[in-house]
Design an enzyme around this catalytic site. Structure first.
Site, PDB file in Angstrom:
ATOM      1  CD  GLN A  98      -2.754   1.539   2.230  1.00 66.08           C
ATOM      2  OE1 GLN A  98      -2.225   1.713   3.319  1.00 66.08           O
ATOM      3  NE2 GLN A  98      -4.063   1.642   2.044  1.00 66.08           N
ATOM      4  CE1 TYR A 178      -2.388   9.412   7.412  1.00 61.31           C
ATOM      5  CE2 TYR A 178      -3.903   7.693   6.695  1.00 61.31           C
ATOM      6  CZ  TYR A 178      -3.164   8.295   7.697  1.00 61.31           C
ATOM      7  OH  TYR A 178      -3.189   7.810   8.980  1.00 61.31           O
ATOM      8  NE  ARG A 225      -8.701   0.410   2.567  1.00 61.44           N
ATOM      9  CZ  ARG A 225      -8.586   0.118   3.863  1.00 61.44           C
ATOM     10  NH1 ARG A 225      -7.596   0.607   4.578  1.00 61.44           N
ATOM     11  NH2 ARG A 225      -9.451  -0.694   4.452  1.00 61.44           N
ATOM     12  N   GLY A 314      -9.187  -6.298   8.826  1.00 61.23           N
ATOM     13  CA  GLY A 314      -8.039  -5.720   9.503  1.00 61.23           C
ATOM     14  C   GLY A 314      -7.745  -6.378  10.835  1.00 61.23           C
ATOM     15  NE  ARG A 315     -10.491  -2.871  14.011  1.00 63.50           N
ATOM     16  CZ  ARG A 315     -11.541  -2.110  14.268  1.00 63.50           C
ATOM     17  NH1 ARG A 315     -11.606  -1.459  15.418  1.00 63.50           N
ATOM     18  NH2 ARG A 315     -12.529  -2.000  13.393  1.00 63.50           N
TER      19      ARG A 315
HETATM   20  C1  LIG Z   1      -3.388  -0.931  13.588  1.00 59.23           C
HETATM   21  C2  LIG Z   1      -4.090  -0.401  12.364  1.00 59.23           C
HETATM   22  C3  LIG Z   1      -3.373   0.247  11.379  1.00 59.23           C
HETATM   23  C4  LIG Z   1      -3.995   0.687  10.198  1.00 59.23           C
HETATM   24  N1  LIG Z   1      -3.239   1.235   9.202  1.00 59.23           N
HETATM   25  C5  LIG Z   1      -3.800   1.484   7.990  1.00 59.23           C
HETATM   26  C6  LIG Z   1      -2.985   1.828   6.868  1.00 59.23           C
HETATM   27  O1  LIG Z   1      -1.757   1.889   6.937  1.00 59.23           O
HETATM   28  N2  LIG Z   1      -3.622   2.067   5.696  1.00 59.23           N
HETATM   29  C7  LIG Z   1      -4.988   1.985   5.571  1.00 59.23           C
HETATM   30  O2  LIG Z   1      -5.507   2.205   4.475  1.00 59.23           O
HETATM   31  N3  LIG Z   1      -5.784   1.632   6.611  1.00 59.23           N
HETATM   32  C8  LIG Z   1      -5.219   1.355   7.802  1.00 59.23           C
HETATM   33  N4  LIG Z   1      -6.002   0.904   8.841  1.00 59.23           N
HETATM   34  C9  LIG Z   1      -7.447   0.704   8.625  1.00 59.23           C
HETATM   35  C10 LIG Z   1      -7.751  -0.758   8.260  1.00 59.23           C
HETATM   36  O3  LIG Z   1      -7.253  -1.065   6.971  1.00 59.23           O
HETATM   37  C11 LIG Z   1      -9.274  -1.045   8.291  1.00 59.23           C
HETATM   38  O4  LIG Z   1      -9.925  -0.166   7.414  1.00 59.23           O
HETATM   39  C12 LIG Z   1      -9.850  -0.890   9.699  1.00 59.23           C
HETATM   40  O5  LIG Z   1      -9.064  -1.597  10.638  1.00 59.23           O
HETATM   41  C13 LIG Z   1     -11.296  -1.418   9.784  1.00 59.23           C
HETATM   42  O6  LIG Z   1     -11.366  -2.791   9.424  1.00 59.23           O
HETATM   43  P1  LIG Z   1     -11.515  -3.957  10.541  1.00 59.23           P
HETATM   44  O7  LIG Z   1     -12.820  -3.703  11.257  1.00 59.23           O
HETATM   45  O8  LIG Z   1     -11.561  -5.235   9.753  1.00 59.23           O
HETATM   46  O9  LIG Z   1     -10.338  -3.871  11.450  1.00 59.23           O
HETATM   47  C14 LIG Z   1      -5.400   0.502  10.036  1.00 59.23           C
HETATM   48  C15 LIG Z   1      -6.127  -0.133  11.052  1.00 59.23           C
HETATM   49  C16 LIG Z   1      -5.496  -0.600  12.194  1.00 59.23           C
HETATM   50  C17 LIG Z   1      -6.296  -1.324  13.235  1.00 59.23           C
END
Ligand SMILES: Cc1cc2nc3c(=O)[nH]c(=O)nc-3n(C[C@H](O)[C@H](O)[C@H](O)COP(=O)(O)O)c2cc1C
Length: 357
Positions: A98, A178, A225, A314-315
């Site tokens: 990314q 961003y 994205r 994600g999480r």
């Molecule tokens: C620790 C952490 C770091 C993240 N860093 C990014 C990132 O670098 N780029 C991005 O587009 N989204 C980032 N996100 C957002 C996630 O891609 C995702 O949209 C968000 O966690 C919600 O999805 P989930 O409910 O499956 O966790 C981050 C989320 C978390 C928890």
């Protein structure tokens, strides 16, 4: 009916299932922005995802926002990513980087004193974490018109570097406030040149970044994205008609490029996201956003209902490297620990407290 665990063709790749590991910044790279051995292990452990999208990766020194994030602009960084790509491929997985230029969401203390640039000289609200504690966001320097093309070229350079490292392609991070999103949102883009002032002009930078990147490595290896109306980091899109016009212009502008996928953040049932999916001629990856955390039920439902071709998770992927197997078998899953999200060592990254099956 389509199933989350069905294979799918996306751009240049055939993916084993429709679960995408969402991009997540983990702040564990070296001070020089080089991924460490532990990062190769982290991604290797999660290679059963149909596709991994890496943490945000800066395309230039100025593009870095947070401490210890990796880059794709030096030979050492490319070598670091080669180890990651090899590790994931050894397990049969696919992985794209990314590309994340954070624009004004940055602090010189986090990037060796490098300056902070943005569409306009407006500081973000609030504070950013640095080694010396929380600091107010600096006022960024507004990019000159002629400079903007050079920043778009930084994305193309990082995409070439990704492919040189053996990664499968890139995702352009144009979401969450961003740099690209700072061009899209009226609150962060006060320009009156060709990059601001109208919906089409605000979309122009993202279109040029996407064109440059697709020209560098082929559109079939590039995803993008978007998070319209996310209103994060002070990038506010509170005029629904203007927001819709901006993202329509953006999707129309990138339509000829044959991108691998569109990745949206937000409730996929919202009218604008439905419209953008219809406008995009290719697979769509859906992520519902921060609340609630994506779970097995939602992920299965998004694909089965046709709202998504793939779901980004994600999480849940932080907490269980073998998430794909667990969800397929309806096995119990653990809660992630936010205290280990941003920075630290193996705990909460490659090591997890033991749990019973
Ligand atoms: C620790 C952490 C770091 C993240 N860093 C990014 C990132 O670098 N780029 C991005 O587009 N989204 C980032 N996100 C957002 C996630 O891609 C995702 O949209 C968000 O966690 C919600 O999805 P989930 O409910 O499956 O966790 C981050 C989320 C978390 C928890």
């Amino acid at each position: 009916m389509r199933d989350l665990f069905d294979p799918v063709t996306v751009g240049a790749w055939t993916l084993a299932n429709r679960i995408v590991m969402a991009p997540m910044t983990r702040n564990r790279a070296s001070a020089a922005g080089v991924p460490r051995d532990i990062t190769a292990l982290y991604y290797r452990q999660r290679a059963t995802a149909g596709l991994i999208v890496t943490e945000g990766v800066q395309p230039s020194a100025a593009g870095q926002g947070y401490p210890n994030t990796p880059g794709l602009h030096t030979p050492e960084q490319i070598e670091g990513w080669r180890a990651v790509a090899d590790a994931v491929h050894a397990e049969g997985g696919r992985i794209v980087a990314q590309i994340m230029h954070t624009g004004r969401i940055a602090h010189p203390a986090n990037k060796d004193g490098n300056e902070t640039v943005a569409p306009s000289a407006v500081a973000a609200p609030g504070t950013i974490h640095t080694a010396e504690g929380a600091r107010p966001y600096p006022i960024p320097r507004a990019l000159g018109t002629a400079e903007v093309a050079a920043v778009a070229e930084e994305y193309a350079g990082a995409a070439r570097a990704a492919v040189a490292a053996g990664l499968d392609g890139v995702e352009l991070h144009a979401a969450n406030g961003y740099l690209p999103h700072q061009f899209l949102a009226p609150s962060t883009n006060l320009r009156d040149d060709v990059y601001g002032g109208s919906a089409a002009a605000r979309a122009r930078f993202v279109i040029e970044v996407t064109e440059a990147t697709a020209a560098a490595i082929g559109g079939e290896r590039v995803g993008i994205r978007l998070s319209p109306g996310a209103n994060l980091h002070g990038a506010i899109e509170d005029d629904p008609a203007g927001t819709a016009a901006t993202y329509r212009a953006l999707l129309d502008g990138i339509a000829p490029l044959g991108l691998a996928y569109l990745h949206t953040i937000g409730d996929p049932e919202e009218p604008l996201l439905r419209e953008l999916r219809r406008r995009f001629d290719g697979p769509v990856v859906v992520n519902d956003g921060w609340y609630p955390m994506t779970d097995e039920h939602t992920a299965r439902r998004r694909v089965a209902s046709g709202q998504a071709d793939l779901v980004a998770v994600g999480r849940a992927f932080i907490a269980q490297p073998d998430l794909v197997r667990r969800w397929r078998d309806h096995a119990p899953v653990a809660e992630p620990d936010p205290a280990t999200f941003y920075g630290g060592g193996a705990l909460g990254y490659t090591e997890h407290p033991a749990r019973s099956e």
